[in-house]
Design a protein around this motif. Structure first.
Motif, PDB file in Angstrom:
ATOM      1  N   TYR A   7      -5.424  -4.499  31.636  1.00  0.00           N
ATOM      2  CA  TYR A   7      -4.833  -5.256  30.524  1.00  0.00           C
ATOM      3  C   TYR A   7      -4.723  -6.742  30.852  1.00  0.00           C
ATOM      4  O   TYR A   7      -4.800  -7.588  29.969  1.00  0.00           O
ATOM      5  CB  TYR A   7      -3.478  -4.671  30.125  1.00  0.00           C
ATOM      6  CG  TYR A   7      -3.629  -3.386  29.339  1.00  0.00           C
ATOM      7  CD1 TYR A   7      -4.410  -3.348  28.183  1.00  0.00           C
ATOM      8  CD2 TYR A   7      -3.025  -2.214  29.776  1.00  0.00           C
ATOM      9  CE1 TYR A   7      -4.575  -2.165  27.486  1.00  0.00           C
ATOM     10  CE2 TYR A   7      -3.177  -1.025  29.077  1.00  0.00           C
ATOM     11  CZ  TYR A   7      -3.958  -1.010  27.933  1.00  0.00           C
ATOM     12  OH  TYR A   7      -4.126   0.156  27.242  1.00  0.00           O
ATOM     13  N   GLY A   8      -4.581  -7.026  32.162  1.00  0.00           N
ATOM     14  CA  GLY A   8      -4.618  -8.430  32.571  1.00  0.00           C
ATOM     15  C   GLY A   8      -5.963  -9.055  32.234  1.00  0.00           C
ATOM     16  O   GLY A   8      -6.045 -10.164  31.682  1.00  0.00           O
TER      17      GLY A   8
ATOM     18  N   VAL B 132      -7.851 -18.498  15.355  1.00  0.00           N
ATOM     19  CA  VAL B 132      -7.222 -17.859  16.515  1.00  0.00           C
ATOM     20  C   VAL B 132      -6.457 -16.607  16.071  1.00  0.00           C
ATOM     21  O   VAL B 132      -6.503 -15.563  16.733  1.00  0.00           O
ATOM     22  CB  VAL B 132      -6.270 -18.855  17.219  1.00  0.00           C
ATOM     23  CG1 VAL B 132      -5.511 -18.159  18.337  1.00  0.00           C
ATOM     24  CG2 VAL B 132      -7.046 -20.037  17.752  1.00  0.00           C
TER      25      VAL B 132
ATOM     26  N   THR C 240      -9.644  -4.441  23.037  1.00  0.00           N
ATOM     27  CA  THR C 240      -8.395  -3.760  23.363  1.00  0.00           C
ATOM     28  C   THR C 240      -8.604  -2.259  23.536  1.00  0.00           C
ATOM     29  O   THR C 240      -8.090  -1.641  24.472  1.00  0.00           O
ATOM     30  CB  THR C 240      -7.346  -4.002  22.260  1.00  0.00           C
ATOM     31  OG1 THR C 240      -7.183  -5.409  22.098  1.00  0.00           O
ATOM     32  CG2 THR C 240      -6.020  -3.385  22.623  1.00  0.00           C
TER      33      THR C 240
ATOM     34  N   VAL D   9      -8.116  -7.919  29.989  1.00  0.00           N
ATOM     35  CA  VAL D   9      -8.261  -7.953  28.534  1.00  0.00           C
ATOM     36  C   VAL D   9      -7.591  -9.220  27.981  1.00  0.00           C
ATOM     37  O   VAL D   9      -8.174  -9.955  27.178  1.00  0.00           O
ATOM     38  CB  VAL D   9      -7.638  -6.683  27.899  1.00  0.00           C
ATOM     39  CG1 VAL D   9      -7.513  -6.846  26.394  1.00  0.00           C
ATOM     40  CG2 VAL D   9      -8.475  -5.460  28.235  1.00  0.00           C
ATOM     41  N   ALA D  10      -6.376  -9.472  28.461  1.00  0.00           N
ATOM     42  CA  ALA D  10      -5.657 -10.668  28.012  1.00  0.00           C
ATOM     43  C   ALA D  10      -6.444 -11.926  28.360  1.00  0.00           C
ATOM     44  O   ALA D  10      -6.575 -12.848  27.549  1.00  0.00           O
ATOM     45  CB  ALA D  10      -4.273 -10.711  28.643  1.00  0.00           C
TER      46      ALA D  10
ATOM     47  N   CYS E 125      -9.777 -17.595  22.619  1.00  0.00           N
ATOM     48  CA  CYS E 125      -8.851 -18.271  21.698  1.00  0.00           C
ATOM     49  C   CYS E 125      -8.478 -19.687  22.134  1.00  0.00           C
ATOM     50  O   CYS E 125      -8.314 -20.574  21.292  1.00  0.00           O
ATOM     51  CB  CYS E 125      -7.562 -17.452  21.553  1.00  0.00           C
ATOM     52  SG  CYS E 125      -7.825 -15.879  20.727  1.00  0.00           S
ATOM     53  N   PHE E 126      -8.328 -19.868  23.434  1.00  0.00           N
ATOM     54  CA  PHE E 126      -7.791 -21.154  23.889  1.00  0.00           C
ATOM     55  C   PHE E 126      -8.669 -22.333  23.478  1.00  0.00           C
ATOM     56  O   PHE E 126      -8.154 -23.347  23.004  1.00  0.00           O
ATOM     57  CB  PHE E 126      -7.561 -21.119  25.401  1.00  0.00           C
ATOM     58  CG  PHE E 126      -6.818 -22.311  25.926  1.00  0.00           C
ATOM     59  CD1 PHE E 126      -5.574 -22.647  25.403  1.00  0.00           C
ATOM     60  CD2 PHE E 126      -7.353 -23.112  26.925  1.00  0.00           C
ATOM     61  CE1 PHE E 126      -4.879 -23.750  25.869  1.00  0.00           C
ATOM     62  CE2 PHE E 126      -6.667 -24.216  27.399  1.00  0.00           C
ATOM     63  CZ  PHE E 126      -5.430 -24.542  26.863  1.00  0.00           C
TER      64      PHE E 126
ATOM     65  N   TYR F 231      -9.312 -12.436  25.914  1.00  0.00           N
ATOM     66  CA  TYR F 231      -8.830 -12.974  24.638  1.00  0.00           C
ATOM     67  C   TYR F 231      -8.493 -14.453  24.776  1.00  0.00           C
ATOM     68  O   TYR F 231      -8.797 -15.275  23.914  1.00  0.00           O
ATOM     69  CB  TYR F 231      -7.582 -12.225  24.158  1.00  0.00           C
ATOM     70  CG  TYR F 231      -7.882 -10.961  23.411  1.00  0.00           C
ATOM     71  CD1 TYR F 231      -8.457 -10.998  22.141  1.00  0.00           C
ATOM     72  CD2 TYR F 231      -7.598  -9.724  23.968  1.00  0.00           C
ATOM     73  CE1 TYR F 231      -8.736  -9.824  21.457  1.00  0.00           C
ATOM     74  CE2 TYR F 231      -7.867  -8.549  23.286  1.00  0.00           C
ATOM     75  CZ  TYR F 231      -8.436  -8.606  22.032  1.00  0.00           C
ATOM     76  OH  TYR F 231      -8.711  -7.464  21.350  1.00  0.00           O
ATOM     77  N   PHE F 232      -7.866 -14.772  25.899  1.00  0.00           N
ATOM     78  CA  PHE F 232      -7.476 -16.164  26.122  1.00  0.00           C
ATOM     79  C   PHE F 232      -8.712 -17.063  26.143  1.00  0.00           C
ATOM     80  O   PHE F 232      -8.721 -18.142  25.548  1.00  0.00           O
ATOM     81  CB  PHE F 232      -6.708 -16.279  27.440  1.00  0.00           C
ATOM     82  CG  PHE F 232      -6.142 -17.651  27.685  1.00  0.00           C
ATOM     83  CD1 PHE F 232      -4.950 -18.037  27.092  1.00  0.00           C
ATOM     84  CD2 PHE F 232      -6.809 -18.560  28.497  1.00  0.00           C
ATOM     85  CE1 PHE F 232      -4.435 -19.302  27.294  1.00  0.00           C
ATOM     86  CE2 PHE F 232      -6.303 -19.838  28.700  1.00  0.00           C
ATOM     87  CZ  PHE F 232      -5.111 -20.200  28.101  1.00  0.00           C
TER      88      PHE F 232
ATOM     89  N   ALA G  11      -7.517  -7.194  17.426  1.00  0.00           N
ATOM     90  CA  ALA G  11      -6.990  -6.226  18.403  1.00  0.00           C
ATOM     91  C   ALA G  11      -6.374  -5.022  17.704  1.00  0.00           C
ATOM     92  O   ALA G  11      -6.454  -3.895  18.196  1.00  0.00           O
ATOM     93  CB  ALA G  11      -5.946  -6.904  19.300  1.00  0.00           C
TER      94      ALA G  11
ATOM     95  N   LYS H   4      -7.140 -12.696  17.300  1.00  0.00           N
ATOM     96  CA  LYS H   4      -6.062 -11.848  17.808  1.00  0.00           C
ATOM     97  C   LYS H   4      -5.846 -10.643  16.890  1.00  0.00           C
ATOM     98  O   LYS H   4      -5.518  -9.558  17.352  1.00  0.00           O
ATOM     99  CB  LYS H   4      -4.774 -12.661  17.941  1.00  0.00           C
ATOM    100  CG  LYS H   4      -4.871 -13.714  19.036  1.00  0.00           C
ATOM    101  CD  LYS H   4      -3.530 -14.307  19.366  1.00  0.00           C
ATOM    102  CE  LYS H   4      -2.945 -15.057  18.204  1.00  0.00           C
ATOM    103  NZ  LYS H   4      -1.619 -15.598  18.520  1.00  0.00           N
TER     104      LYS H   4
END
Ligand SMILES: Nc1ncnc2c1ncn2[C@@H]1O[C@H](COP(=O)(O)OP(=O)(O)OP(=O)(O)O)[C@@H](O)[C@H]1O
Ligand SMILES: [Mg+2]
Lengths: 242, 223, 216
Positions: C187-188, C152, C170, C190-191, C198-199, C194-195, C159, C156
């Motif tokens: 950016y919301g 994870v 990013t 993008v986040a 990663c989650f 990533y989530f 980025a 991250k």
């Protein structure tokens, strides 16, 4: 000529001298028990014989293989000396048979076909022919210790070291392990063991070695040591354990 | 011809580097203090079966831990103005660090809280202490003591992570480095020196935190 | 100004996401391989080798990933090459990952009880044989959960490579923001992406850890 010959063994941990000049000869087929108070250096002495502890001074020779304080390659020594530990130290990720086969396979490069037969032979010898494919955590403490003995025997050592092999066991499991050790002794295996089982030592051993403060304080045949201790320390030790 | 290293080209920029390092330290102090405070509050919230609060805190922790700090920073700095919240560079950088460390320390402190033996809490309950009193007096200190090394590492990680705050023009150490190399065209030398500065900062920070831990937790042994 | 529909934004971010994923995989595999060598050196009986690798790990754990990236990028160009961003990104992340994994794995190796070393040396296994047959198989079991957990951090970490101009998620977000002036939305998203990467990894690491603790 003795099979195991220790001459002037010295060993300190930092400033604490633990072995202070040990001389000991063990002949082929002999069974020797080390006794003595906690901290007298019994385990340390045993562990020097297969190089688990590095010695500061002296010479260890086993079956013609000589080691002194300068030696760092201990493989030849370890090929001749087997060891069984208080805490078994079985490899938890391997089955009983795999535990037994590992060293013959890796160290001796024994052919695959012979390995399984070897495991069966050794595990049958300790009465576990029906537990070949069990993992250590599926075995009782007594069974684990017997696998550990089989594992050592599979390397066909000239001498077997046993450090309090029943001390970590529940009382009802002690007998089965002692029976295996007794059978080894009867079969002529050379054994050096640390034990607190005085009755067992008396029955099985040829020689009893009493250690005190890093020295061999007294030694002799068990009848003599038990019935006529020469020194006050040994008398106290024997009295203390009843 | 081989490249000639020229570290002398850095002379004259000492003040700038010091200022940048100062801002990095400020960000770390703000982020560290507020982040750990949030972590304590978060761990408290998660230790209780409160209907809304516990899952909200859990979601906060997971969202932050599973997205990059840089994106969190951009979201706060560039995205929030859309909601009418305009933050300065330092404010945005500090807020991002607080939010980020808050999530990690919630998780770390929670693990410490869970390691407290049930019997101690029951003993406190049988002394008629309220849940908050129990958390404050019985659970928190030993929990913090237990996870202090992990928490310290996380603070160091956040300090190092603040390096990307240069991207929103917060004038911390990396920003200073970027500025200098744009003037003297000695990028490698500049970043080499600044990397060494970061290394020194992280060693220093780790040492300070371990001293702080000793001061906070060891002395209490004899009351 | 180009008009971007919501679906265009999502599509362009997804295209960039491939590079984030690819870089993560490369860094993780490369870092794992290098990390194994670092681990062996870290556990070596030669003192200078242990010291050297300890320093290596200290430096990577004690400095910002961004600085490591800059130094790789500008260091490579000192050797005369015109360095593409992807190369510097891949190399820097690989080294970064190797240092962290080596340290994680060292912890796992040291968690294997001393008796396992003693039993295997009394069976005359050499150091490498002990590692291969006795220690590493056990350490590996301990290592699975924290290793996946660290993946994870690798994802991250990618980025940061946007800063040297590698166009991953990013960087794509920044470019799209500049074109659409919708930073909150972009950016919301993008986040969110990533989530989504990663989650699942975090969950997997957590459940493995729980399973391992239960097994003990
Ligand atoms: N690895 C070590 N480092 C430092 N000191 C040690 C170490 N191993 C043993 N000692 C010390 O050496 C002395 C002898 O220990 P040893 O284990 O040989 O005693 P022992 O006779 O086997 O005792 P016990 O009956 O308790 O097993 C003790 O004082 C012990 O504290
Ligand atoms: Mg002992």
């Amino acid at each position: 000529m003795p099979l195991v010959d220790l001459i002037g063994i010295h060993k300190s941990f930092g400033t604490n001298p633990v072995l202070r000049g040990i001389d000991l000869s063990v002949h082929e087929g002999q069974v020797v028990a080390l006794i003595g108070r906690s901290g007298s250096g019994k385990s340390t002495l045993l562990r020097t014989i297969n190089g688990l502890e590095h010695i500061d001074d002296g010479v260890i020779s086993v079956d013609g293989e000589k080691i002194d304080a300068r030696d760092t390659d201990l493989r030849a020594l370890r090929l001749k000396v087997g060891m069984v530990f208080q805490q078994f130290n079985l490899f938890p990720h391997l089955t009983a048979a795999e535990n037994v086969m590992l060293a013959p396979k890796v160290v001796k490069k024994a052919p695959q076909a012979e390995l399984r037969a070897l495991a069966v032979e050794m595990l049958e010898k300790v009465g576990l022919g029906d537990r070949l494919d069990h993992y250590p955590d599926q075995l009782s403490g007594g069974q684990q210790q017997r696998v550990a003995i089989a594992r050592s025997l599979a390397m066909r050592p000239r001498v077997l070291l046993c450090d309090e092999v029943t001390s970590a066991l529940d009382p009802e499991l002690v007998a089965e392990v002692l029976a295996v050790v007794r059978k080894l002794a009867d079969d002529g295996m050379t054994l050096i063991m640390v034990t607190h089982e005085m009755r067992f030592a008396r029955e099985v051993c040829d020689q009893l070695v009493f250690m005190h403060q890093g020295r061999i304080h007294e030694s002799g045949p068990p009848e003599q040591v038990f019935s006529a201790p020469q020194t006050e320390e040994l008398r106290q030790f024997l009295g203390g354990i009843g | 011809m081989a490249y000639q290293f020229d570290f002398s080209s850095l002379s004259g920029y000492g003040d700038l580097l010091a200022k940048g390092a100062g801002l990095t330290v400020s960000l770390t102090v703000v982020g560290g203090l507020a982040g750990v405070a949030i972590g304590i509050a978060g761990a408290w919230a998660r230790s209780r079966p409160v209907p809304v609060l516990a899952p909200v805190v859990a979601a906060y922790v997971e969202v932050i831990r599973n997205t990059p700090f840089l994106v969190q920073l951009f979201f706060l700095f560039f995205g929030l103005p859309a909601l009418g919240i305009k933050l300065g560079e330092f404010q945005a950088a500090a807020l991002a660090m607080v939010v980020n460390l808050g999530a990690y320390s919630t998780e770390i402190i929670r693990a410490g809280v869970q390691s407290i033996p049930r019997g101690q809490i029951e003993a406190a309950m049988s002394l008629a202490m309220t849940p908050l009193q129990i958390f404050r007096h019985v659970v928190l200190i030993p929990a913090l003591k237990k996870i202090w090394p992990a928490l310290s590492s996380q603070v160091v990680i956040v300090m190092l992570g603040s390096s990307v705050c240069s991207q929103i023009a917060a004038e911390e150490l990396t920003f200073a480095a970027n500025f200098i190399q744009s003037r003297n065209f000695r990028a490698f030398e500049v970043y080499f020196v600044v990397t060494a500065l970061y290394l020194a900062l992280s060693i220093l920070l780790r040492w300070l935190l371990s001293r702080l831990g000793q001061a906070l937790f060891e002395r209490r042994r004899h009351g | 100004m180009v008009e971007f529909a919501f679906s265009d934004i999502v599509w362009n971010l997804l295209l960039a996401l491939r590079w984030t994923a690819l870089l993560s995989v490369v860094a993780f595999i490369g870092g794992g391989a290098v990390g194994l060598l670092v681990l062996l050196a870290r556990l070596s009986s030669r003192r200078w080798l242990r010291r050297l690798t300890r320093g290596y790990i200290e430096v990577f754990q004690g400095t910002p990933l961004l600085m490591q990236l800059f130094l790789t990028f500008f260091g490579l160009s000192l050797v005369g090459l015109d360095v593409p961003a992807w190369l510097a990104a891949g190399l820097a992340l690989t080294l970064f990952t190797s240092a962290f994994l080596a340290e994680i794995w060292r912890g796992c190796v040291e968690a294997v009880p001393r008796g396992q070393w003693e039993a295997s040396s009394s069976l005359a296994l050499t150091y490498l044989e002990q590692m291969r047959w006795v220690i590493l198989p056990q350490a590996l079991r301990l290592a699975v959960a924290p290793t996946i957990g660290f993946s994870v951090q690798v994802v991250k970490g990618t980025a940061v490579t946007s800063i040297i101009g590698f166009v991953e998620l990013t960087k794509a977000g920044t470019m799209i923001t500049n074109a659409t002036f919708q930073p909150f939305l972009v950016y919301g998203l993008v986040a969110l992406f990533y989530f989504l990467l990663c989650f699942p990894l975090s969950l997997c690491a957590k459940s493995l850890e729980r399973k391992f603790h239960a097994a003990r």
